[in-house]
Design a protein around this motif. Sequence first.
Motif, PDB file in Angstrom:
ATOM      1  N   LEU A   2       0.848  -1.185   0.000  1.00  7.30           N
ATOM      2  CA  LEU A   2       0.000   0.000   0.000  1.00  7.30           C
ATOM      3  C   LEU A   2       0.887   1.240   0.000  1.00  7.30           C
ATOM      4  O   LEU A   2       1.972   1.237   0.593  1.00  7.30           O
ATOM      5  CB  LEU A   2      -0.894   0.043   1.248  1.00  7.30           C
ATOM      6  CG  LEU A   2      -1.913  -1.077   1.452  1.00  7.30           C
ATOM      7  CD1 LEU A   2      -2.546  -0.945   2.831  1.00  7.30           C
ATOM      8  CD2 LEU A   2      -2.983  -1.027   0.366  1.00  7.30           C
ATOM      9  N   LEU A   3       0.420   2.272  -0.661  1.00 11.69           N
ATOM     10  CA  LEU A   3       1.042   3.587  -0.558  1.00 11.69           C
ATOM     11  C   LEU A   3       0.095   4.480   0.225  1.00 11.69           C
ATOM     12  O   LEU A   3      -1.076   4.633  -0.161  1.00 11.69           O
ATOM     13  CB  LEU A   3       1.290   4.184  -1.943  1.00 11.69           C
ATOM     14  CG  LEU A   3       1.738   5.650  -1.967  1.00 11.69           C
ATOM     15  CD1 LEU A   3       3.112   5.819  -1.327  1.00 11.69           C
ATOM     16  CD2 LEU A   3       1.743   6.195  -3.398  1.00 11.69           C
ATOM     17  N   VAL A   4       0.559   5.019   1.336  1.00 12.48           N
ATOM     18  CA  VAL A   4      -0.257   5.905   2.159  1.00 12.48           C
ATOM     19  C   VAL A   4       0.369   7.292   2.128  1.00 12.48           C
ATOM     20  O   VAL A   4       1.550   7.458   2.482  1.00 12.48           O
ATOM     21  CB  VAL A   4      -0.359   5.392   3.610  1.00 12.48           C
ATOM     22  CG1 VAL A   4      -1.132   6.384   4.472  1.00 12.48           C
ATOM     23  CG2 VAL A   4      -1.042   4.028   3.645  1.00 12.48           C
ATOM     24  N   ILE A   5      -0.397   8.278   1.695  1.00 12.97           N
ATOM     25  CA  ILE A   5       0.081   9.658   1.589  1.00 12.97           C
ATOM     26  C   ILE A   5      -0.742  10.516   2.544  1.00 12.97           C
ATOM     27  O   ILE A   5      -1.969  10.595   2.427  1.00 12.97           O
ATOM     28  CB  ILE A   5      -0.045  10.174   0.147  1.00 12.97           C
ATOM     29  CG1 ILE A   5       0.832   9.332  -0.789  1.00 12.97           C
ATOM     30  CG2 ILE A   5       0.353  11.639   0.070  1.00 12.97           C
ATOM     31  CD1 ILE A   5       0.682   9.698  -2.250  1.00 12.97           C
ATOM     32  N   GLY A   6      -0.072  11.140   3.475  1.00 12.31           N
ATOM     33  CA  GLY A   6      -0.744  12.027   4.413  1.00 12.31           C
ATOM     34  C   GLY A   6      -0.856  13.436   3.859  1.00 12.31           C
ATOM     35  O   GLY A   6       0.043  13.922   3.173  1.00 12.31           O
ATOM     36  N   GLU A   7      -1.968  14.063   4.122  1.00 10.66           N
ATOM     37  CA  GLU A   7      -2.144  15.477   3.828  1.00 10.66           C
ATOM     38  C   GLU A   7      -3.126  16.040   4.835  1.00 10.66           C
ATOM     39  O   GLU A   7      -3.933  15.308   5.407  1.00 10.66           O
ATOM     40  CB  GLU A   7      -2.643  15.708   2.411  1.00 10.66           C
ATOM     41  CG  GLU A   7      -4.049  15.202   2.149  1.00 10.66           C
ATOM     42  CD  GLU A   7      -4.591  15.668   0.806  1.00 10.66           C
ATOM     43  OE1 GLU A   7      -4.393  16.843   0.459  1.00 10.66           O
ATOM     44  OE2 GLU A   7      -5.206  14.845   0.109  1.00 10.66           O
ATOM     45  N   ARG A   8      -3.042  17.320   5.094  1.00  9.57           N
ATOM     46  CA  ARG A   8      -3.965  17.912   6.051  1.00  9.57           C
ATOM     47  C   ARG A   8      -5.385  17.907   5.474  1.00  9.57           C
ATOM     48  O   ARG A   8      -5.642  18.570   4.482  1.00  9.57           O
ATOM     49  CB  ARG A   8      -3.532  19.341   6.381  1.00  9.57           C
ATOM     50  CG  ARG A   8      -2.187  19.401   7.102  1.00  9.57           C
ATOM     51  CD  ARG A   8      -1.807  20.773   7.548  1.00  9.57           C
ATOM     52  NE  ARG A   8      -1.522  21.645   6.395  1.00  9.57           N
ATOM     53  CZ  ARG A   8      -1.009  22.859   6.511  1.00  9.57           C
ATOM     54  NH1 ARG A   8      -0.710  23.353   7.709  1.00  9.57           N
ATOM     55  NH2 ARG A   8      -0.778  23.584   5.445  1.00  9.57           N
ATOM     56  N   ALA A  12      -6.113  14.143   6.175  1.00  2.22           N
ATOM     57  CA  ALA A  12      -6.631  12.838   5.761  1.00  2.22           C
ATOM     58  C   ALA A  12      -5.473  11.936   5.364  1.00  2.22           C
ATOM     59  O   ALA A  12      -4.372  12.405   5.056  1.00  2.22           O
ATOM     60  CB  ALA A  12      -7.607  12.988   4.592  1.00  2.22           C
ATOM     61  N   TRP A  13      -5.754  10.630   5.366  1.00  2.00           N
ATOM     62  CA  TRP A  13      -4.813   9.629   4.872  1.00  2.00           C
ATOM     63  C   TRP A  13      -5.327   9.116   3.532  1.00  2.00           C
ATOM     64  O   TRP A  13      -6.454   8.649   3.428  1.00  2.00           O
ATOM     65  CB  TRP A  13      -4.686   8.462   5.853  1.00  2.00           C
ATOM     66  CG  TRP A  13      -4.126   8.844   7.187  1.00  2.00           C
ATOM     67  CD1 TRP A  13      -4.803   8.947   8.372  1.00  2.00           C
ATOM     68  CD2 TRP A  13      -2.764   9.169   7.481  1.00  2.00           C
ATOM     69  NE1 TRP A  13      -3.946   9.311   9.379  1.00  2.00           N
ATOM     70  CE2 TRP A  13      -2.685   9.455   8.864  1.00  2.00           C
ATOM     71  CE3 TRP A  13      -1.604   9.237   6.713  1.00  2.00           C
ATOM     72  CZ2 TRP A  13      -1.499   9.815   9.486  1.00  2.00           C
ATOM     73  CZ3 TRP A  13      -0.418   9.597   7.335  1.00  2.00           C
ATOM     74  CH2 TRP A  13      -0.369   9.876   8.701  1.00  2.00           C
ATOM     75  N   ASN A  14      -4.510   9.206   2.490  1.00  2.00           N
ATOM     76  CA  ASN A  14      -4.876   8.744   1.158  1.00  2.00           C
ATOM     77  C   ASN A  14      -4.154   7.429   0.865  1.00  2.00           C
ATOM     78  O   ASN A  14      -2.958   7.305   1.124  1.00  2.00           O
ATOM     79  CB  ASN A  14      -4.499   9.787   0.106  1.00  2.00           C
ATOM     80  CG  ASN A  14      -5.070  11.155   0.455  1.00  2.00           C
ATOM     81  OD1 ASN A  14      -6.246  11.269   0.760  1.00  2.00           O
ATOM     82  ND2 ASN A  14      -4.236  12.180   0.426  1.00  2.00           N
ATOM     83  N   THR A  15      -4.869   6.466   0.304  1.00  2.00           N
ATOM     84  CA  THR A  15      -4.313   5.132   0.116  1.00  2.00           C
ATOM     85  C   THR A  15      -4.386   4.712  -1.343  1.00  2.00           C
ATOM     86  O   THR A  15      -5.456   4.710  -1.952  1.00  2.00           O
ATOM     87  CB  THR A  15      -5.077   4.094   0.962  1.00  2.00           C
ATOM     88  OG1 THR A  15      -5.074   4.505   2.327  1.00  2.00           O
ATOM     89  CG2 THR A  15      -4.420   2.734   0.856  1.00  2.00           C
ATOM     90  N   VAL A  16      -3.224   4.344  -1.897  1.00  2.00           N
ATOM     91  CA  VAL A  16      -3.128   3.837  -3.265  1.00  2.00           C
ATOM     92  C   VAL A  16      -2.796   2.355  -3.192  1.00  2.00           C
ATOM     93  O   VAL A  16      -1.879   1.941  -2.463  1.00  2.00           O
ATOM     94  CB  VAL A  16      -2.031   4.572  -4.053  1.00  2.00           C
ATOM     95  CG1 VAL A  16      -1.898   3.979  -5.454  1.00  2.00           C
ATOM     96  CG2 VAL A  16      -2.333   6.060  -4.132  1.00  2.00           C
ATOM     97  N   GLY A  17      -3.525   1.561  -3.950  1.00  2.00           N
ATOM     98  CA  GLY A  17      -3.265   0.120  -4.004  1.00  2.00           C
ATOM     99  C   GLY A  17      -2.682  -0.275  -5.351  1.00  2.00           C
ATOM    100  O   GLY A  17      -2.983   0.342  -6.381  1.00  2.00           O
ATOM    101  N   PRO A  18      -1.841  -1.303  -5.381  1.00  2.00           N
ATOM    102  CA  PRO A  18      -1.278  -1.757  -6.658  1.00  2.00           C
ATOM    103  C   PRO A  18      -2.313  -2.519  -7.467  1.00  2.00           C
ATOM    104  O   PRO A  18      -3.299  -3.013  -6.941  1.00  2.00           O
ATOM    105  CB  PRO A  18      -0.132  -2.671  -6.216  1.00  2.00           C
ATOM    106  CG  PRO A  18      -0.594  -3.229  -4.909  1.00  2.00           C
ATOM    107  CD  PRO A  18      -1.386  -2.130  -4.250  1.00  2.00           C
ATOM    108  N   GLY A  19      -2.045  -2.629  -8.750  1.00  2.00           N
ATOM    109  CA  GLY A  19      -2.923  -3.407  -9.612  1.00  2.00           C
ATOM    110  C   GLY A  19      -2.520  -4.868  -9.625  1.00  2.00           C
ATOM    111  O   GLY A  19      -1.921  -5.388  -8.682  1.00  2.00           O
TER     112      GLY A  19
END
Length: 275
Positions: free
Chosen positions: A97-103, A105-112
């Motif tokens: 998983l790729l988790v990117i924090g920003e003010r 919220a936590w954003n989550t990218v999943g691989p294909g």
Amino acid sequence: MPAALVSLASASMHGRDVDDLLRLFLGIVVLAMLLVHVGLVVVWLRRGGDSRMAWAPIAAGVMTLGLVVMFAVSERHWRQLKDNRSDLSQATDVQRLLVIGERFAWNTVGPGDDGELGRYLVFPKPDDELWPNPGIIDAATAADPPPYIFAGVAGPAELPEDERQDAIGRYTDVVNRLGKDFADPGGWDDDWQSALARVPTVEVNRAVEVTLGSRDVIHDFFVPAMRVKMDAVPGHTGQIRFLPTEVGTFQVLCAEFCGWGHTQMLGELIVEEPS
């Protein structure tokens, strides 16, 4: 947002070792403090207040001995934690998983299907001749990219110098919030378009690898039940691995003050049975 499971119980493979180590530290420190304070009381009662200073070296010695014992006894727990970490680092069946924090919220990218993540957090620079092109989605479009215009130009370098940063900010917010490198083949099949504030879902008893980043300020990705915690630092990425052993919905916190909405930067991690 549904309520996450807030529990002090460990839900990961290494969680019990972390808990045992913390209990050991706490027990030794409390015991050393009790011995020192009992000694001071005894000296006060038997010899008077003026003699307390003579016992200061003894008190310091007791505390020092407590620290020595703490580090000596904890070696086994440290070794177990290192062994667990080594096992996870060598695991091949990994959920990435790729988790990117920003003010805020936590954003989550999943691989294909390829199981690999593309490049993210790569934002346009003022001297770039072309904007990152969201029309590139596969090898065919990469070989012959469709035209892409933003802010009336092909790239920020064509804008007057005093307008470039504003245009880059608007492009990032409107088109490419996660700084995706559209030309990276590893990311063409990523599940990224619904990433904003998405709740990640993983399978129980399978290693999880989280690549962590931030698009604005320093955050801290903390999943108490999994006993994992790491800073998300702008301009850098880090990786943490853990193996969930319990099914449920677990709370994700930001443990680094990141602004007035810091207390609202809550997320969830869902752990499910294998499908």
